[in-house]
Design a protein around this motif. Structure first.
Motif: not given
Length: 150
Positions: A34-40, A47-52
């Protein structure tokens, strides 16, 4: 007549080892994916990345809570750590240790007339290990209750 199960040196901790390893590994993988998807995903804002990342962390935390279950036996009694609770029992409070066919985990019949689930001994993935742990805890409870009799 009692089962001649050898008594371990106390303290001893009973945990569902394989289940614990699977839960913690799955939690870590889910968090990393999930964190990797947020960064990619380039279209996501900070804010959206942080929520992921927070969502992944919450999933990991929930699985870690499921993995923390254990039963710790020592000279004075037993501590049962379940998903959302922890309870300390004196040996005299434990009347019976049960793991019947089909039970999801061990149940402790207590002197106050209640039954306490002990999720630290569960036959899900490692049935024979759970049965051996239940027999050991039963033997400890019987030995300690006999010792405490006048």
């Amino acid at each position: 007549m009692s089962d001649p199960t050898p008594l371990p040196t106390l303290p001893v901790t009973f945990r569902p080892g394989r289940t614990r390893a699977i839960l913690l590994t799955a939690g870590l993988v889910i968090f990393l994916v999930i964190s990797g998807i947020a960064m990619l995903l380039e279209q996501l804002g900070p804010g959206e990345r942080l929520s992921f990342v927070i969502t992944g962390a919450l999933i990991f935390w929930a699985l870690a809570q499921l993995a923390r279950v254990k039963v710790v036996a020592d000279e004075t009694g037993v501590t049962v750590v379940n998903i959302a609770s922890k309870r300390r029992l004196d040996w005299a409070e434990i009347l019976q240790v049960n793991l019947r066919p089909g039970d999801p985990w061990v149940f402790l019949n207590l002197s106050d007339g209640t039954s306490l689930p002990a999720l630290g001994i569960q036959p899900g993935i490692a049935k024979q290990h759970a049965i051996a742990d239940a027999k050991t805890l039963r033997a400890l409870a019987e030995a300690r209750s006999m010792r405490d009799l006048p």
